[in-house]
Scaffold this motif. Structure first.
Motif, PDB file in Angstrom:
ATOM      1  N   VAL A 222       0.836  -1.207   0.000  1.00  0.00           N
ATOM      2  CA  VAL A 222       0.000   0.000   0.000  1.00  0.00           C
ATOM      3  C   VAL A 222       0.871   1.257   0.000  1.00  0.00           C
ATOM      4  O   VAL A 222       0.601   2.208  -0.745  1.00  0.00           O
ATOM      5  CB  VAL A 222      -0.984  -0.009   1.196  1.00  0.00           C
ATOM      6  CG1 VAL A 222      -1.707   1.316   1.314  1.00  0.00           C
ATOM      7  CG2 VAL A 222      -1.970  -1.156   1.061  1.00  0.00           C
ATOM      8  N   ALA A 223       1.924   1.255   0.798  1.00  0.00           N
ATOM      9  CA  ALA A 223       2.814   2.418   0.855  1.00  0.00           C
ATOM     10  C   ALA A 223       3.490   2.662  -0.496  1.00  0.00           C
ATOM     11  O   ALA A 223       3.608   3.809  -0.945  1.00  0.00           O
ATOM     12  CB  ALA A 223       3.868   2.214   1.944  1.00  0.00           C
ATOM     13  N   LYS A 224       3.914   1.582  -1.155  1.00  0.00           N
ATOM     14  CA  LYS A 224       4.545   1.726  -2.464  1.00  0.00           C
ATOM     15  C   LYS A 224       3.544   2.240  -3.503  1.00  0.00           C
ATOM     16  O   LYS A 224       3.897   3.058  -4.361  1.00  0.00           O
ATOM     17  CB  LYS A 224       5.149   0.403  -2.931  1.00  0.00           C
ATOM     18  CG  LYS A 224       6.469   0.085  -2.279  1.00  0.00           C
ATOM     19  CD  LYS A 224       7.103  -1.129  -2.924  1.00  0.00           C
ATOM     20  CE  LYS A 224       8.497  -1.385  -2.382  1.00  0.00           C
ATOM     21  NZ  LYS A 224       9.159  -2.495  -3.083  1.00  0.00           N
ATOM     22  N   LEU A 225       2.299   1.767  -3.429  1.00  0.00           N
ATOM     23  CA  LEU A 225       1.276   2.261  -4.352  1.00  0.00           C
ATOM     24  C   LEU A 225       1.062   3.761  -4.166  1.00  0.00           C
ATOM     25  O   LEU A 225       0.992   4.513  -5.129  1.00  0.00           O
ATOM     26  CB  LEU A 225      -0.052   1.531  -4.143  1.00  0.00           C
ATOM     27  CG  LEU A 225      -0.160   0.118  -4.681  1.00  0.00           C
ATOM     28  CD1 LEU A 225      -1.511  -0.487  -4.301  1.00  0.00           C
ATOM     29  CD2 LEU A 225       0.019   0.086  -6.188  1.00  0.00           C
ATOM     30  N   LYS A 226       0.977   4.183  -2.909  1.00  0.00           N
ATOM     31  CA  LYS A 226       0.795   5.610  -2.629  1.00  0.00           C
ATOM     32  C   LYS A 226       1.991   6.406  -3.123  1.00  0.00           C
ATOM     33  O   LYS A 226       1.839   7.474  -3.708  1.00  0.00           O
ATOM     34  CB  LYS A 226       0.562   5.836  -1.144  1.00  0.00           C
ATOM     35  CG  LYS A 226      -0.829   5.400  -0.694  1.00  0.00           C
ATOM     36  CD  LYS A 226      -1.092   5.782   0.735  1.00  0.00           C
ATOM     37  CE  LYS A 226      -2.475   5.377   1.162  1.00  0.00           C
ATOM     38  NZ  LYS A 226      -3.522   6.216   0.604  1.00  0.00           N
ATOM     39  N   GLY A 227       3.182   5.884  -2.908  1.00  0.00           N
ATOM     40  CA  GLY A 227       4.389   6.550  -3.378  1.00  0.00           C
ATOM     41  C   GLY A 227       4.462   6.642  -4.893  1.00  0.00           C
ATOM     42  O   GLY A 227       5.058   7.568  -5.440  1.00  0.00           O
ATOM     43  N   ALA A 228       3.845   5.680  -5.571  1.00  0.00           N
ATOM     44  CA  ALA A 228       3.856   5.665  -7.037  1.00  0.00           C
ATOM     45  C   ALA A 228       2.741   6.516  -7.643  1.00  0.00           C
ATOM     46  O   ALA A 228       2.678   6.665  -8.854  1.00  0.00           O
ATOM     47  CB  ALA A 228       3.739   4.228  -7.536  1.00  0.00           C
ATOM     48  N   GLY A 229       1.856   7.043  -6.798  1.00  0.00           N
ATOM     49  CA  GLY A 229       0.835   7.953  -7.311  1.00  0.00           C
ATOM     50  C   GLY A 229      -0.577   7.422  -7.362  1.00  0.00           C
ATOM     51  O   GLY A 229      -1.409   7.959  -8.091  1.00  0.00           O
ATOM     52  N   SER A 230      -0.900   6.401  -6.572  1.00  0.00           N
ATOM     53  CA  SER A 230      -2.262   5.865  -6.604  1.00  0.00           C
ATOM     54  C   SER A 230      -3.300   6.907  -6.196  1.00  0.00           C
ATOM     55  O   SER A 230      -4.392   6.953  -6.769  1.00  0.00           O
ATOM     56  CB  SER A 230      -2.382   4.614  -5.729  1.00  0.00           C
ATOM     57  OG  SER A 230      -2.130   4.928  -4.369  1.00  0.00           O
ATOM     58  N   ASP A 231      -2.970   7.770  -5.236  1.00  0.00           N
ATOM     59  CA  ASP A 231      -3.908   8.818  -4.827  1.00  0.00           C
ATOM     60  C   ASP A 231      -4.161   9.804  -5.961  1.00  0.00           C
ATOM     61  O   ASP A 231      -5.290  10.297  -6.124  1.00  0.00           O
ATOM     62  CB  ASP A 231      -3.405   9.564  -3.585  1.00  0.00           C
ATOM     63  CG  ASP A 231      -3.456   8.690  -2.332  1.00  0.00           C
ATOM     64  OD1 ASP A 231      -4.269   7.744  -2.288  1.00  0.00           O
ATOM     65  OD2 ASP A 231      -2.680   8.976  -1.394  1.00  0.00           O
ATOM     66  N   LYS A 232      -3.161  10.076  -6.752  1.00  0.00           N
ATOM     67  CA  LYS A 232      -3.306  10.979  -7.896  1.00  0.00           C
ATOM     68  C   LYS A 232      -4.226  10.367  -8.953  1.00  0.00           C
ATOM     69  O   LYS A 232      -5.058  11.050  -9.550  1.00  0.00           O
ATOM     70  CB  LYS A 232      -1.929  11.303  -8.494  1.00  0.00           C
ATOM     71  CG  LYS A 232      -1.969  12.326  -9.589  1.00  0.00           C
ATOM     72  CD  LYS A 232      -0.575  12.685 -10.076  1.00  0.00           C
ATOM     73  CE  LYS A 232      -0.650  13.708 -11.203  1.00  0.00           C
ATOM     74  NZ  LYS A 232       0.682  14.018 -11.747  1.00  0.00           N
ATOM     75  N   ILE A 233      -4.090   9.061  -9.160  1.00  0.00           N
ATOM     76  CA  ILE A 233      -4.965   8.351 -10.119  1.00  0.00           C
ATOM     77  C   ILE A 233      -6.412   8.430  -9.649  1.00  0.00           C
ATOM     78  O   ILE A 233      -7.318   8.751 -10.437  1.00  0.00           O
ATOM     79  CB  ILE A 233      -4.532   6.880 -10.278  1.00  0.00           C
ATOM     80  CG1 ILE A 233      -3.123   6.792 -10.873  1.00  0.00           C
ATOM     81  CG2 ILE A 233      -5.518   6.117 -11.142  1.00  0.00           C
ATOM     82  CD1 ILE A 233      -2.509   5.396 -10.790  1.00  0.00           C
ATOM     83  N   ILE A 234      -6.630   8.158  -8.368  1.00  0.00           N
ATOM     84  CA  ILE A 234      -7.978   8.196  -7.806  1.00  0.00           C
ATOM     85  C   ILE A 234      -8.574   9.600  -7.931  1.00  0.00           C
ATOM     86  O   ILE A 234      -9.736   9.760  -8.331  1.00  0.00           O
ATOM     87  CB  ILE A 234      -7.972   7.710  -6.350  1.00  0.00           C
ATOM     88  CG1 ILE A 234      -7.636   6.214  -6.314  1.00  0.00           C
ATOM     89  CG2 ILE A 234      -9.317   7.977  -5.676  1.00  0.00           C
ATOM     90  CD1 ILE A 234      -7.306   5.682  -4.937  1.00  0.00           C
ATOM     91  N   ALA A 235      -7.789  10.615  -7.619  1.00  0.00           N
ATOM     92  CA  ALA A 235      -8.267  11.999  -7.719  1.00  0.00           C
ATOM     93  C   ALA A 235      -8.622  12.350  -9.163  1.00  0.00           C
ATOM     94  O   ALA A 235      -9.608  13.032  -9.415  1.00  0.00           O
ATOM     95  CB  ALA A 235      -7.224  12.956  -7.168  1.00  0.00           C
ATOM     96  N   GLU A 236      -7.812  11.883 -10.109  1.00  0.00           N
ATOM     97  CA  GLU A 236      -8.073  12.171 -11.521  1.00  0.00           C
ATOM     98  C   GLU A 236      -9.351  11.494 -11.990  1.00  0.00           C
ATOM     99  O   GLU A 236     -10.109  12.049 -12.777  1.00  0.00           O
ATOM    100  CB  GLU A 236      -6.886  11.691 -12.369  1.00  0.00           C
ATOM    101  CG  GLU A 236      -6.999  12.007 -13.836  1.00  0.00           C
ATOM    102  CD  GLU A 236      -6.941  13.490 -14.153  1.00  0.00           C
ATOM    103  OE1 GLU A 236      -7.543  13.914 -15.168  1.00  0.00           O
ATOM    104  OE2 GLU A 236      -6.292  14.257 -13.402  1.00  0.00           O
ATOM    105  N   MET A 237      -9.590  10.294 -11.469  1.00  0.00           N
ATOM    106  CA  MET A 237     -10.813   9.600 -11.834  1.00  0.00           C
ATOM    107  C   MET A 237     -12.021  10.320 -11.308  1.00  0.00           C
ATOM    108  O   MET A 237     -13.038  10.437 -11.895  1.00  0.00           O
ATOM    109  CB  MET A 237     -10.792   8.180 -11.280  1.00  0.00           C
ATOM    110  CG  MET A 237     -10.694   7.150 -12.341  1.00  0.00           C
ATOM    111  SD  MET A 237     -10.786   5.506 -11.642  1.00  0.00           S
ATOM    112  CE  MET A 237      -9.828   4.657 -12.840  1.00  0.00           C
TER     113      MET A 237
END
Length: 78
Positions: free
Chosen positions: A63-78
């Protein structure tokens, strides 16, 4: 089944409220790099997580690596 099952089904379908997501198409271009990075991380970890053999620490690392790779940015863009 009752004899009116077909009529009942048609009535339910006609009264259904369409999903607000109908017709939604995600434009992934602004987060293309993040999707590539998170996909690589997913590929690395998902098998152990899906099989239930990953420890909680390993899951938290995932989960930490996903967040570091930009998962929150993907979710926000969606």
């Amino acid at each position: 089944m009752p004899k009116t099952v077909w009529e009942d089904t048609k009535k339910i379908n006609e009264g259904a409220i369409p999903s607000k997501l109908l017709g939604f198409t995600f434009d992934a271009e602004p987060v293309k790099a993040e999707i590539g990075q998170t996909s690589a991380i997913y590929d690395e970890y998902h098998r152990a997580i899906d099989l239930g053999v990953a420890s909680e620490a390993k899951y938290n690392e995932f989960v930490a690596k996903l967040k570091g790779a930009g998962s929150d940015k993907i979710i926000a863009e969606m």
